[in-house]
Scaffold this motif. Structure first.
Motif, PDB file in Angstrom:
ATOM      1  N   UNK A 148      11.016  -0.580  -2.003  1.00  0.00           N
ATOM      2  CA  UNK A 148       9.757   0.115  -1.741  1.00  0.00           C
ATOM      3  C   UNK A 148      10.053   1.610  -1.748  1.00  0.00           C
ATOM      4  N   UNK A 149       9.170   2.383  -2.374  1.00  0.00           N
ATOM      5  CA  UNK A 149       9.317   3.832  -2.408  1.00  0.00           C
ATOM      6  C   UNK A 149       7.922   4.448  -2.323  1.00  0.00           C
ATOM      7  N   UNK A 150       7.815   5.573  -1.654  1.00  0.00           N
ATOM      8  CA  UNK A 150       6.532   6.243  -1.505  1.00  0.00           C
ATOM      9  C   UNK A 150       6.365   7.308  -2.579  1.00  0.00           C
ATOM     10  N   UNK A 151       5.174   7.375  -3.154  1.00  0.00           N
ATOM     11  CA  UNK A 151       4.828   8.417  -4.119  1.00  0.00           C
ATOM     12  C   UNK A 151       3.518   9.052  -3.672  1.00  0.00           C
ATOM     13  N   UNK A 152       3.307  10.283  -4.093  1.00  0.00           N
ATOM     14  CA  UNK A 152       2.065  10.965  -3.788  1.00  0.00           C
ATOM     15  C   UNK A 152       0.903  10.204  -4.417  1.00  0.00           C
ATOM     16  N   UNK A 153      -0.152   9.981  -3.639  1.00  0.00           N
ATOM     17  CA  UNK A 153      -1.291   9.175  -4.100  1.00  0.00           C
ATOM     18  C   UNK A 153      -1.898   9.720  -5.396  1.00  0.00           C
ATOM     19  N   UNK A 154      -2.160  11.011  -5.446  1.00  0.00           N
ATOM     20  CA  UNK A 154      -2.804  11.592  -6.627  1.00  0.00           C
ATOM     21  C   UNK A 154      -1.822  11.731  -7.793  1.00  0.00           C
ATOM     22  N   UNK A 155      -0.684  12.342  -7.527  1.00  0.00           N
ATOM     23  CA  UNK A 155       0.292  12.577  -8.590  1.00  0.00           C
ATOM     24  C   UNK A 155       0.908  11.278  -9.114  1.00  0.00           C
ATOM     25  N   UNK A 156       1.012  10.266  -8.269  1.00  0.00           N
ATOM     26  CA  UNK A 156       1.647   9.017  -8.671  1.00  0.00           C
ATOM     27  C   UNK A 156       0.694   7.921  -9.095  1.00  0.00           C
ATOM     28  N   UNK A 157      -0.583   8.227  -9.246  1.00  0.00           N
ATOM     29  CA  UNK A 157      -1.586   7.197  -9.546  1.00  0.00           C
ATOM     30  C   UNK A 157      -1.273   6.431 -10.832  1.00  0.00           C
ATOM     31  N   UNK A 158      -0.865   7.125 -11.879  1.00  0.00           N
ATOM     32  CA  UNK A 158      -0.562   6.434 -13.143  1.00  0.00           C
ATOM     33  C   UNK A 158       0.698   5.577 -13.026  1.00  0.00           C
ATOM     34  N   UNK A 159       1.686   6.060 -12.267  1.00  0.00           N
ATOM     35  CA  UNK A 159       2.902   5.256 -12.071  1.00  0.00           C
ATOM     36  C   UNK A 159       2.568   3.962 -11.334  1.00  0.00           C
ATOM     37  N   UNK A 160       1.751   4.072 -10.295  1.00  0.00           N
ATOM     38  CA  UNK A 160       1.355   2.877  -9.531  1.00  0.00           C
ATOM     39  C   UNK A 160       0.572   1.916 -10.424  1.00  0.00           C
ATOM     40  N   UNK A 161      -0.336   2.455 -11.226  1.00  0.00           N
ATOM     41  CA  UNK A 161      -1.090   1.604 -12.157  1.00  0.00           C
ATOM     42  C   UNK A 161      -0.168   0.911 -13.145  1.00  0.00           C
ATOM     43  N   UNK A 162       0.817   1.621 -13.641  1.00  0.00           N
ATOM     44  CA  UNK A 162       1.780   1.018 -14.578  1.00  0.00           C
ATOM     45  C   UNK A 162       2.552  -0.115 -13.913  1.00  0.00           C
ATOM     46  N   UNK A 163       2.999   0.103 -12.681  1.00  0.00           N
ATOM     47  CA  UNK A 163       3.768  -0.932 -11.984  1.00  0.00           C
ATOM     48  C   UNK A 163       2.879  -2.125 -11.615  1.00  0.00           C
ATOM     49  N   UNK A 164       1.632  -1.869 -11.287  1.00  0.00           N
ATOM     50  CA  UNK A 164       0.715  -2.950 -10.922  1.00  0.00           C
ATOM     51  C   UNK A 164       0.360  -3.817 -12.122  1.00  0.00           C
TER      52      UNK A 164
END
Length: 64
Positions: free
Chosen positions: A46-62
């Protein structure tokens, strides 16, 4: 990747900043910094990313 070594686990869970890299379905890269990595189990981190800046990364992982 499996984190089995206790020394590596201790290092990863220390106060480090990590660089997270992902890609979308079209193989377009997205990357940025994360912090607070924590080992969930032998195959999951588990790693924390900034909600706004990391939105595309989270979408890619999801989308995996």
């Amino acid at each position: 990747m499996t984190f089995m070594d206790e020394d590596l686990k201790t290092f990863v869970e220390s106060e480090v900043t990590v660089y997270v890299a992902t890609r979308d379905a079209d193989l377009q890269p997205e990357a940025g910094f994360g912090w607070g990595p924590r080992l969930i189990n032998a195959d999951e981190l588990e790693v924390f990313v900034d909600r706004e800046a990391g939105a595309r990364m989270v979408a890619n992982m999801s989308a995996r």
